[in-house]
Scaffold this motif. Sequence first.
Motif, PDB file in Angstrom:
ATOM      1  N   TRP A 174      -5.330   5.610   8.315  1.00 25.90           N
ATOM      2  CA  TRP A 174      -4.842   4.608   9.267  1.00 25.90           C
ATOM      3  C   TRP A 174      -5.925   3.571   9.553  1.00 25.90           C
ATOM      4  O   TRP A 174      -5.645   2.361   9.603  1.00 25.90           O
ATOM      5  CB  TRP A 174      -4.376   5.268  10.548  1.00 25.90           C
ATOM      6  CG  TRP A 174      -3.964   4.298  11.627  1.00 25.90           C
ATOM      7  CD1 TRP A 174      -4.487   4.182  12.872  1.00 25.90           C
ATOM      8  CD2 TRP A 174      -2.927   3.313  11.547  1.00 25.90           C
ATOM      9  NE1 TRP A 174      -3.858   3.193  13.584  1.00 25.90           N
ATOM     10  CE2 TRP A 174      -2.886   2.622  12.788  1.00 25.90           C
ATOM     11  CE3 TRP A 174      -2.033   2.925  10.548  1.00 25.90           C
ATOM     12  CZ2 TRP A 174      -1.995   1.589  13.060  1.00 25.90           C
ATOM     13  CZ3 TRP A 174      -1.144   1.884  10.816  1.00 25.90           C
ATOM     14  CH2 TRP A 174      -1.128   1.232  12.057  1.00 25.90           C
ATOM     15  N   ARG A 177      -5.993   1.359   6.613  1.00 28.30           N
ATOM     16  CA  ARG A 177      -4.841   0.444   6.609  1.00 28.30           C
ATOM     17  C   ARG A 177      -5.076  -0.703   7.590  1.00 28.30           C
ATOM     18  O   ARG A 177      -4.756  -1.866   7.287  1.00 28.30           O
ATOM     19  CB  ARG A 177      -3.562   1.212   6.963  1.00 28.30           C
ATOM     20  CG  ARG A 177      -2.303   0.332   6.960  1.00 28.30           C
ATOM     21  CD  ARG A 177      -1.062   1.197   6.897  1.00 28.30           C
ATOM     22  NE  ARG A 177       0.171   0.441   7.100  1.00 28.30           N
ATOM     23  CZ  ARG A 177       0.758  -0.307   6.173  1.00 28.30           C
ATOM     24  NH1 ARG A 177       0.227  -0.404   4.967  1.00 28.30           N
ATOM     25  NH2 ARG A 177       1.884  -0.951   6.452  1.00 28.30           N
ATOM     26  N   SER A 183      -2.299  -0.324   0.889  1.00 26.43           N
ATOM     27  CA  SER A 183      -1.070  -1.100   0.722  1.00 26.43           C
ATOM     28  C   SER A 183       0.119  -0.370   1.344  1.00 26.43           C
ATOM     29  O   SER A 183       0.046   0.824   1.659  1.00 26.43           O
ATOM     30  CB  SER A 183      -0.803  -1.336  -0.758  1.00 26.43           C
ATOM     31  OG  SER A 183      -0.439  -0.111  -1.392  1.00 26.43           O
ATOM     32  N   ASP A 184       1.243  -1.077   1.465  1.00 23.86           N
ATOM     33  CA  ASP A 184       2.465  -0.468   1.970  1.00 23.86           C
ATOM     34  C   ASP A 184       2.908   0.699   1.080  1.00 23.86           C
ATOM     35  O   ASP A 184       3.315   1.749   1.578  1.00 23.86           O
ATOM     36  CB  ASP A 184       3.595  -1.509   2.030  1.00 23.86           C
ATOM     37  CG  ASP A 184       3.386  -2.543   3.124  1.00 23.86           C
ATOM     38  OD1 ASP A 184       2.489  -2.342   3.959  1.00 23.86           O
ATOM     39  OD2 ASP A 184       4.121  -3.548   3.131  1.00 23.86           O
ATOM     40  N   TRP A 187       0.666   3.652   1.629  1.00 28.90           N
ATOM     41  CA  TRP A 187       0.925   4.240   2.948  1.00 28.90           C
ATOM     42  C   TRP A 187       2.176   5.121   2.912  1.00 28.90           C
ATOM     43  O   TRP A 187       2.184   6.218   3.476  1.00 28.90           O
ATOM     44  CB  TRP A 187       1.076   3.114   3.973  1.00 28.90           C
ATOM     45  CG  TRP A 187       1.135   3.550   5.405  1.00 28.90           C
ATOM     46  CD1 TRP A 187       2.160   3.349   6.272  1.00 28.90           C
ATOM     47  CD2 TRP A 187       0.136   4.263   6.138  1.00 28.90           C
ATOM     48  NE1 TRP A 187       1.862   3.879   7.500  1.00 28.90           N
ATOM     49  CE2 TRP A 187       0.622   4.452   7.448  1.00 28.90           C
ATOM     50  CE3 TRP A 187      -1.126   4.758   5.813  1.00 28.90           C
ATOM     51  CZ2 TRP A 187      -0.102   5.109   8.435  1.00 28.90           C
ATOM     52  CZ3 TRP A 187      -1.862   5.419   6.800  1.00 28.90           C
ATOM     53  CH2 TRP A 187      -1.353   5.592   8.093  1.00 28.90           C
ATOM     54  N   GLN A 188       3.209   4.662   2.217  1.00 30.56           N
ATOM     55  CA  GLN A 188       4.423   5.462   2.072  1.00 30.56           C
ATOM     56  C   GLN A 188       4.153   6.729   1.254  1.00 30.56           C
ATOM     57  O   GLN A 188       4.675   7.807   1.559  1.00 30.56           O
ATOM     58  CB  GLN A 188       5.521   4.630   1.412  1.00 30.56           C
ATOM     59  CG  GLN A 188       6.072   3.505   2.279  1.00 30.56           C
ATOM     60  CD  GLN A 188       6.740   4.019   3.535  1.00 30.56           C
ATOM     61  OE1 GLN A 188       7.494   4.985   3.494  1.00 30.56           O
ATOM     62  NE2 GLN A 188       6.454   3.392   4.659  1.00 30.56           N
ATOM     63  N   GLN A 191       2.337   9.180   3.400  1.00 26.73           N
ATOM     64  CA  GLN A 191       3.268   9.721   4.396  1.00 26.73           C
ATOM     65  C   GLN A 191       4.081  10.871   3.823  1.00 26.73           C
ATOM     66  O   GLN A 191       4.324  11.882   4.507  1.00 26.73           O
ATOM     67  CB  GLN A 191       4.190   8.595   4.858  1.00 26.73           C
ATOM     68  CG  GLN A 191       5.229   8.985   5.878  1.00 26.73           C
ATOM     69  CD  GLN A 191       6.031   7.778   6.321  1.00 26.73           C
ATOM     70  OE1 GLN A 191       5.528   6.906   7.013  1.00 26.73           O
ATOM     71  NE2 GLN A 191       7.289   7.702   5.897  1.00 26.73           N
TER      72      GLN A 191
END
Length: 580
Positions: A174, A177, A183-184, A187-188, A191
């Motif tokens: 985090w 980020r 990047s998105d 991050w996904q 997750q």
Amino acid sequence: MSLPRRKDPADLRSARWFAPDDLRSFGHRSRLMQLGYSEADFMGKPVIGILNTWSELNACHAHFRERAQDVKRGIFQAGGFAVELPSLSVDESFTKPTSMLYRNMLAMEVEENIRSHPLDGVVLMGGCDKTTPGLVMGAITAGVPVIYLPAGPMLRGNYAGRVLGSGSDAWKYWDERRAGNVSDAEWQGLQGGIARSAGVCMTMGTASTMTAIADAMGLTLPGASSIPAVDSGHQRMGADCGRRIVDMVWEDLTPDRIVTAAAVRNAAIVAMATGCSTNAVVHLIAMARRAGVELSLDDLDALGRVTPLIANVRPSGKDYLMEDFFHAGGLRALMAQLRDRLDLDCLTVTGRTMGENLEGAVVWNEDVIRPLSNPVYAEGSLAVLRGNLCPDGAVIKPAACDPKFHIHEGPALVFDSYPAMKAAIDDETLDVTPDTVLVLRNAGPLGGPGMPEWGMLPIPKALIKQGYRDMLRISDARMSGTSYGACVLHVAPESFIGGPLALLKTGDLVRMDLPARRLDMLVSEEELARRRTDWTPPQPHFERGWGWMFSRHVTQADKGCDFDFLERGFGRAAGEPDIF
């Protein structure tokens, strides 16, 4: 070998519900027959309650519906009669503002569930942070034979070839980020890969800390706390718990014979050696006080000074996770390394001593479970600070923070609430330097309310972009056991009731001297007296219900945050109902 049986069927608690030839017992028997049982199923047998904290909003306990069936199998095999009762599932992931607000509710529910039902013994099913202390606190007070079944850690996380630790890597990535380095899509991916199975956090967070404490206290089967949740060995352990609790009933092996001063000390030593969560302080003190054992912050600090950290498990360790710890020998192996420091004569739920339980324990990987001659950190994982900011104590995890902050002085930047802090921390024009001391107050037991896990304050975005990843932070909150960094927590007394933290102002110099165990604001006594006169108590959070009750009876962090009326010595226990 089990202790000799001492009880006759007529001596069972449940016999007072089912055995008499009277109208009430007729009703009790007929209602079990309504459920499809015959007298042959339950008459003259130990009735074992399975207190299950399963919930569809508690991912840590997602396997508990099935695991309860394993426990029942063992109970029936041993000649007992199993009944499953739901218990409050206090998870940390979804409960707002914190499950700590409800730990004492779980403890009360457990005590009253046991007291008011025909239970001869109990299997406690827990794991997520507050469930272990809540279940154990209530069971200690209830006083019937109990055995604790820990949920076990989840599998290690993984994404793009990276091993992930729940919590710890969430904080880490985090920050990256926020700095624009993730990047998105990454991050996904993180997750979806950080929590891959049922079970508690696979770092040495609060959950694994507290189940290790229950294990070291003698309340679990030996080494049960280390078994991964989805390992078939966990299923076998569940059945073993069911078989063993039946024998414990016949032996009348109650918690007061297990949770002694020596057992509590064993648990504290083991906690320090594992790199335990700072939350262990609050929970261990509360559990000890329920058993009539006096345990203070100073006692824990003294043990921390002489107990090396030997579990190389994140976040205090650098390299490994709980699955690695299990395959390296688990808690039995770690305790065997410490055997010269432990009281090996303590009785456990096995009916044998701790020393007997440790026989044959082997360390299979000495980088995961270090020898005492090569610790991860020379002292234990926790230290207790005192000073004019925290006269009743505060806690820090030295092994998990940058050593350059062990002695530090800098100006305070004070936030009165979590929303105020959150709104400011990403402002890149915030007046902050690496020497600044971030302070969050009004986040303690009453201020939070419930002492939320807000203590790992985010590094300001301006500093993140400059490459900084740690700074001194102070609060009367707790922090997740998966967290790390130079975070001083549990400041007592809390600011919400007028503790010294309430008097600190932005710009005041704060000094921490970890070797000397000091935390002070460099403000004169005369100025503090003036500020104290000007201080106005905040409005209470609650005017009714559970929160109202909590606010009037919760103790401060240094006393374990139990309710004053539930501690040993407050008054005579209600005892068993005498009207049947």
